[in-house]
Design an enzyme around this catalytic site. Structure first.
Site, PDB file in Angstrom:
ATOM      1  N   ALA A  32     -59.026  38.860  76.295  1.00 16.00           N
ATOM      2  CA  ALA A  32     -59.232  37.954  75.148  1.00 16.00           C
ATOM      3  C   ALA A  32     -57.994  38.051  74.242  1.00 16.00           C
ATOM      4  O   ALA A  32     -58.091  38.318  73.042  1.00 16.00           O
ATOM      5  CB  ALA A  32     -60.507  38.300  74.386  1.00 16.00           C
ATOM      6  N   HIS A  37     -51.804  41.132  70.655  1.00 13.98           N
ATOM      7  CA  HIS A  37     -51.539  41.732  71.976  1.00 13.98           C
ATOM      8  C   HIS A  37     -50.161  41.311  72.484  1.00 13.98           C
ATOM      9  O   HIS A  37     -49.439  42.102  73.089  1.00 13.98           O
ATOM     10  CB  HIS A  37     -52.561  41.249  73.011  1.00 13.98           C
ATOM     11  N   GLU A 148     -51.667  48.934  65.232  1.00 19.97           N
ATOM     12  CA  GLU A 148     -52.127  49.724  64.077  1.00 19.97           C
ATOM     13  C   GLU A 148     -53.405  49.176  63.450  1.00 19.97           C
ATOM     14  O   GLU A 148     -53.951  49.780  62.539  1.00 19.97           O
ATOM     15  CB  GLU A 148     -51.013  49.805  63.028  1.00 19.97           C
ATOM     16  N   GLN A 153     -58.111  54.608  66.307  1.00 17.73           N
ATOM     17  CA  GLN A 153     -57.898  54.682  67.767  1.00 17.73           C
ATOM     18  C   GLN A 153     -56.516  55.262  68.084  1.00 17.73           C
ATOM     19  O   GLN A 153     -56.353  56.080  68.993  1.00 17.73           O
ATOM     20  CB  GLN A 153     -58.035  53.290  68.380  1.00 17.73           C
ATOM     21  N   SER A 185     -57.738  39.527  65.896  1.00 15.22           N
ATOM     22  CA  SER A 185     -58.684  40.317  66.673  1.00 15.22           C
ATOM     23  C   SER A 185     -59.349  39.407  67.686  1.00 15.22           C
ATOM     24  O   SER A 185     -59.574  38.217  67.397  1.00 15.22           O
ATOM     25  CB  SER A 185     -59.748  40.891  65.728  1.00 15.22           C
ATOM     26  N   ARG A 187     -62.289  39.500  68.357  1.00 14.34           N
ATOM     27  CA  ARG A 187     -63.584  39.158  67.768  1.00 14.34           C
ATOM     28  C   ARG A 187     -63.512  37.923  66.867  1.00 14.34           C
ATOM     29  O   ARG A 187     -64.533  37.293  66.613  1.00 14.34           O
ATOM     30  CB  ARG A 187     -64.129  40.340  66.975  1.00 14.34           C
TER      31      ARG A 187
END
Ligand code: PAF
Length: 283
Positions: A32, A37, A148, A153, A185, A187
């Protein structure tokens, strides 16, 4: 660009490239893909001879079954983006390829995974450590790239690499934001246009809080003000907002108690959970 689905094929390809003396960079993702990314992939391409991007929705890091089921799966579109960016290999394994047996390893990260995301998503970081260590074992990258936005994570991955003594350099990459300031994101795809607009107030409020800090507001007052302001927007509800030391991730009573002060937030926008963070100061 090659799309590889099995560990055997990937290992064959990479060992041949390693024999030729090529450096290998790695970007682990759950697909996604968005510009965030792609910024990791671009940096990876610039810094390594070979760039491998994995696309694997890791079941062990989801503590909510519905979240796992709803996670967008867009391999075809992702592959187009990655081919355009110039990625060499996509590794898109099945769940049984990564976990032929259930992974029962339990990592101990001390206090690092007891706070914030770790507190609200029990088991999440153990699952992240399981999959990232497994992927690092398979890809054996020289460098691996992490955003970041997932601030905690990044700390967990660094701790894991240290614990397992893995010879990989972790490269942190800045948050990429939409024009409104909303952190990119996967999401965000689940937000309606209206929700996307209101969600922009998360970062706007964080930025305002940094101004207030410079006006000598206490940490306690800043936490209250950020939480109240965000909750005052229709459809936004803060799950947590903490101001922490950027390395230990433990809360700070005073701004001067650390050289690296970061505010980390999780907010529900409808049923979509968004996270973001802001660096207040580094010295
Ligand atoms: O950040 C993510 O997308 C995931 O947590 C990661 C690092 C790919 C592990 O599944």
């Amino acid at each position: 660009m090659k799309l590889v689905k099995t560990i055997k094929e990937l290992e064959e390809q990479l060992s041949e490239l390693r024999l030729q003396g090529k450096s290998i960079g790695f970007v682990p993702t759950m697909g996604a893909l968005h510009r965030g990314h792609l910024s990791l992939a671009e940096k990876c391409i610039a810094e390594n001879d070979i760039c491998v991007v994995s696309i694997f929705v890791n079941p062990t890091q989801f503590n909510n079954k519905e979240d796992l089921e709803k996670y967008p799966r867009t391999l075809e579109r992702d592959s187009e983006y990655l081919a355009q960016a110039g990625v060499d290999i996509i590794f898109a394994p099945s769940v049984t390829e990564i976990y032929p047996e259930p992974d029962t390893r339990q990592f101990d990260f001390g206090q690092l995974d007891k706070v914030m995301e770790g507190k609200h998503r029990p088991g999440h970081f153990n699952g992240v450590a399981q999959v990232v260590s497994r992927l690092f074992d398979i890809v054996k990258p020289d460098k691996a790239y992490f955003g970041e936005k997932d601030f905690q994570q990044l700390a967990i991955v660094r701790a894991m690499v240290k614990q397992l003594d893995m010879p990989v350099q972790i490269v942190p990459m800045p948050i990429i934001r939409e024009a409104s300031g909303l952190a990119m994101s996967s999401r965000n795809e689940r937000l309606t246009g209206e929700q996307r607009a209101v969600a922009a107030n998360i970062y706007k409020t964080l930025l305002e809080s940094r101004e207030a800090m410079y006006l000598n507001q206490t940490i306690e007052d800043t936490i209250k003000e950020v939480t109240d302001t965000i909750n005052s927007f229709d459809g936004l509800e803060v799950e947590y907002f903490e101001i922490v030391d950027g390395e230990t991730l433990q809360t700070l009573p005073e701004w001067d108690d650390s050289d690296y002060v970061v505010g980390c937030i999780a907010v529900f926008c409808g049923d979509v959970r968004l996270i973001d963070n802001i660096v207040y100061h580094t010295r």
